[in-house]
Design a protein around this motif. Structure first.
Motif, short mmCIF file in Angstrom:
data_model
loop_
_atom_site.label_atom_id
_atom_site.label_comp_id
_atom_site.label_asym_id
_atom_site.label_seq_id
_atom_site.Cartn_x
_atom_site.Cartn_y
_atom_site.Cartn_z
N TRP A 134 0.83 -1.21 0.00
CA TRP A 134 0.00 0.00 0.00
C TRP A 134 0.86 1.26 0.00
N ASP A 135 1.88 1.27 -0.85
CA ASP A 135 2.73 2.45 -0.98
C ASP A 135 2.32 3.28 -2.19
N TRP A 136 1.03 3.36 -2.43
CA TRP A 136 0.48 4.12 -3.55
C TRP A 136 -0.88 4.68 -3.17
N VAL A 137 -1.31 5.63 -3.94
CA VAL A 137 -2.69 6.12 -3.91
C VAL A 137 -3.25 6.09 -5.32
N SER A 138 -2.55 6.72 -6.26
CA SER A 138 -3.01 6.81 -7.64
C SER A 138 -2.67 5.54 -8.41
N PHE A 139 -3.25 5.42 -9.60
CA PHE A 139 -2.95 4.26 -10.44
C PHE A 139 -1.50 4.29 -10.93
N PRO A 140 -0.98 5.44 -11.41
CA PRO A 140 0.45 5.44 -11.78
C PRO A 140 1.36 5.05 -10.63
N GLU A 141 1.03 5.46 -9.40
CA GLU A 141 1.85 5.06 -8.25
C GLU A 141 1.75 3.56 -7.99
N TYR A 142 0.56 2.98 -8.23
CA TYR A 142 0.41 1.52 -8.10
C TYR A 142 1.33 0.81 -9.09
N LEU A 143 1.37 1.29 -10.34
CA LEU A 143 2.25 0.66 -11.33
C LEU A 143 3.71 0.79 -10.93
N ARG A 187 -13.74 13.98 -15.48
CA ARG A 187 -12.72 13.57 -14.50
C ARG A 187 -12.45 12.07 -14.61
N ILE A 188 -13.50 11.26 -14.79
CA ILE A 188 -13.33 9.82 -14.96
C ILE A 188 -12.46 9.53 -16.17
N CYS A 189 -12.74 10.21 -17.26
CA CYS A 189 -11.96 10.00 -18.49
C CYS A 189 -10.52 10.49 -18.32
N ALA A 190 -10.34 11.59 -17.59
CA ALA A 190 -8.99 12.09 -17.35
C ALA A 190 -8.18 11.10 -16.53
N MET A 191 -8.82 10.45 -15.57
CA MET A 191 -8.11 9.46 -14.76
C MET A 191 -7.76 8.23 -15.59
N LEU A 192 -8.64 7.86 -16.53
CA LEU A 192 -8.30 6.78 -17.46
C LEU A 192 -7.11 7.18 -18.31
N GLU A 193 -7.12 8.41 -18.82
CA GLU A 193 -5.98 8.89 -19.63
C GLU A 193 -4.68 8.84 -18.83
N GLU A 194 -4.75 9.28 -17.58
CA GLU A 194 -3.56 9.27 -16.72
C GLU A 194 -3.03 7.85 -16.56
N ALA A 195 -3.93 6.90 -16.37
CA ALA A 195 -3.52 5.50 -16.20
C ALA A 195 -2.94 4.93 -17.48
N LEU A 196 -3.55 5.27 -18.61
CA LEU A 196 -3.02 4.81 -19.90
C LEU A 196 -1.65 5.41 -20.17
N ASP A 197 -1.48 6.67 -19.82
CA ASP A 197 -0.17 7.31 -19.99
C ASP A 197 0.89 6.59 -19.16
N ALA A 198 0.46 6.04 -18.02
CA ALA A 198 1.41 5.34 -17.13
C ALA A 198 1.72 3.93 -17.60
N GLY A 199 0.94 3.40 -18.56
CA GLY A 199 1.26 2.09 -19.11
C GLY A 199 0.16 1.07 -19.09
N ALA A 200 -1.08 1.44 -18.72
CA ALA A 200 -2.18 0.47 -18.73
C ALA A 200 -2.54 0.09 -20.16
N CYS A 201 -3.10 -1.11 -20.31
CA CYS A 201 -3.37 -1.64 -21.65
C CYS A 201 -4.81 -1.41 -22.10
N GLY A 202 -5.63 -0.80 -21.26
CA GLY A 202 -7.04 -0.59 -21.59
C GLY A 202 -7.83 -0.56 -20.30
#
Length: 583
Positions: A134-143, A187-202
């Motif tokens: 649990w050393d993350w909050v955001s999705f990019p931090e999880y990755l 905001r939901i779409c922006a968070m998806l964009e942020e996660a995709l930018d970090a390396g998510a596949c979809g």
């Protein structure tokens, strides 16, 4: 056998193997030279060019298997091998399926997020509490946390949509199905964009609304998951994000009660995005073959029209060994779902209640297992129940003059809910399995790796494919099997540099003894954090498994080499090409 050399051009050379390269071309005998984790040459290679030689004489050499449906989001932190998967030749997995995951999650919501996963995916709470950093909050931090964690398998992440809905709308509103405002949707779409930018596949979502026919997977308190009640317009907005980026794919489980409307919606999302949609799940049910046949017909029609909807087939015949301490796959029937939520004491009282039994008898569950009377008592726990060992519920009912539901629950209550039962899956007919396998664009699997740990071992499916579908029943060739196990899922998921054995591709490779392949007997392993246990099934016959060129499995045993990677989507092929250019 391995031999060491000096002044070598290749780090490892696999000698004299029978190559199944994953492209469906006929098998051929050749050597494979590996340099810096990449396949650098295929052909005749002299052993003098190798720092290390792996002798594959008499063995099959194939691309590592790719599993698109797992829930290792928590387990990967305490199990670098993501077992059962790696034991069965899987070298890459996709996590974050069904819309479920652990990011973004605010610190004060961590316990609630873990509680959710105790029922919907049956992951032990104490294991998550003790095993996740649990050393993350955001999705990019999880990755970033996943990337820091030692891995013996490659990880590619979906963006699970449930945590984003809860983050933006709040828990109560998300689970009540409130439609986002335009600002919230942005905001939901922006968070998806942020996660995709970090390396998510979809992105992924389970949509089994409470009013539908099969809300099989619910929250720990029996309520709907946030994605179950999300709006179609939200899905459309998320699909448009992928379309704008021309990137990624979607995974969805959808059963609203209107089959035609569901199919139109999935097609619409594939068309809006222009990206693949992976539909879960295509399963044969022995007493209703019309269901899988209609699904196969629809998928063929999609393919003929160029609509990118693919089906993921449940091709394993792994059954369910369960007790009412943990069981949640009767949740498709409201009466059973309500009776099996709460503390153990509450469930014990509810299942013992004669008045409640009448409702349980009227609506016997059928979604996850076959007819209830065929369930077998495999683990009685008291002197009172031991005489029923290996009896079906139907047999016990006949012996005692009880209804099968009373027979089952009386035994469970007498054993303090600790009785073990075995339910064979409802897809036992080999001819129906063949109908699914015969569709060349059905992906194999639905392993649910990392989930349902106390009653399911479907991570064995690659080994089972080679043994049952190919070796025993000769439904397809080995060439076709390796395309289905590796190249097809790689194509759907965008594993740009994996899934086939070709020069320039990552050296994710399985080397196995075809005749010796076997799925071992089920065991109970007490190897989870917090003193928890799980059911496992190991494999035999895998002489070597290589992940990014390193041997992670040798003679069916872990080598403790952690060469797996977080595969941040979109940069895999470029990195492979750069590695080759640097030679």
């Amino acid at each position: 056998m391995q031999r060491e050399g000096t002044l070598a051009q290749f780090d490892t050379v696999i000698k004299n193997g029978m190559i199944f390269d994953g492209t469906r071309i006929p098998r051929y005998r050749a050597d494979i030279g590996i340099k810096d984790g990449v396949i650098a040459r295929i052909g005749h290679i002299d052993v003098s060019e190798a720092a290390k030689v792996v002798d594959a004489e008499g063995l099959h050499v194939a691309p590592g298997f790719i599993d698109l449906h797992t829930h290792y989001d928590a387990q990967l932190f305490w199990d670098p091998y993501c077992t059962l998967s790696s034991w069965h030749g899987i070298t890459s997995v996709v996590i974050g399926n069904c819309g479920f995951g652990f990011a973004p999650v605010a610190p004060e919501m961590r316990e609630r997020a873990m509680l959710t996963m105790t029922r919907v995916e049956a992951i032990p709470l104490e294991s998550m509490r003790q095993g996740m950093p649990w050393d993350w909050v955001s999705f990019p931090e999880y990755l970033d946390s996943v990337e820091r964690t030692p891995k013996a398998i490659n990880i590619l992440p979906y963006v699970p949509i449930a945590p984003i809905l809860i983050w933006v709308l709040g828990l109560e509103d998300a689970k009540a199905g409130r439609k986002p405002t335009p600002a919230e949707e942005a905001r939901i779409c922006a968070m998806l964009e942020e996660a995709l930018d970090a390396g998510a596949c979809g992105w992924s979502a389970q949509r089994l609304p409470p009013t539908g026919p099969a809300p099989v997977q619910v929250d720990y308190d029996g309520s709907a998951m946030a994605t179950d009640v999300m709006h179609d317009d939200t899905c459309r907005a998320l699909a448009r994000v992928l379309g704008r980026r021309n990137q990624g794919f979607m995974q969805m489980i959808l059963a609203s009660g209107d089959v035609e409307a569901d199919r139109r919606h999935l097609e619409e999302l594939a068309e809006i995005s222009g990206r693949p949609m992976l539909y879960n799940v295509v399963q044969a049910v022995d007493h209703r073959p019309e269901i899988h046949r209609a699904t196969l017909k629809w998928l063929e029609d999609c393919r003929a029209r160029g609509v990118r909807v693919y089906g993921q087939g449940l091709t394993t015949d792994a059954g369910f060994t369960f007790s009412f301490e943990d069981w949640n796959l009767f949740d498709d029937v409201a009466e059973w779902r309500e009776a099996t939520v709460g503390t153990k004491e509450e469930r014990l009282a509810k299942l013992a209640d004669p008045a409640r039994r009448e409702g349980l008898k009227r609506r016997m569950p059928m979604a996850a297992v076959g007819p209830l009377p065929g369930i077998v008592i495999t683990g009685p726990k008291s002197a009172e129940t031991k005489p029923y060992l290996d009896h079906t519920l139907q047999h016990v009912a006949e012996l005692t003059g009880k209804h099968p539901v009373d027979a089952m629950l009386d035994i469970a209550v007498a054993d303090n809910l600790e009785t073990e039962f075995f339910a064979a899956p409802p897809n036992g007919k080999i001819e129906y399995l063949k109908e699914i396998v015969d569709n060349p664009y059905i992906l194999f699997g639905v392993s649910d790796g990392g989930a349902h740990t106390k009653f399911l071992t479907a991570g064995r499916y690659p080994t089972e494919t080679l043994i049952k579908i190919v070796r025993t029943h000769n439904m397809i060739s080995l060439e076709e099997a390796h395309w289905r196990l590796s190249a097809l899922p790689a194509m759907v998921a965008g594993f740009e540099d994996r899934g086939v054995l070709q020069e320039g591709k990552a050296a994710d490779i399985v080397i196995y003894d075809y005749d010796a392949l076997a799925v071992r007997d089920s065991e109970v392993a007490h190897d989870l954090p917090g003193g928890e246990w799980r059911r496992i099934q190991r494999a035999s016959g895998y002489r070597y498994v290589l992940v990014n060129g390193e041997v992670t499995i040798q003679d069916d045993q872990e080598t403790e080499r952690y060469s797996g990677k977080l595969l941040r989507y979109g940069g895999n092929a470029a990195r492979a090409k750069a590695a080759i250019a640097a030679e």
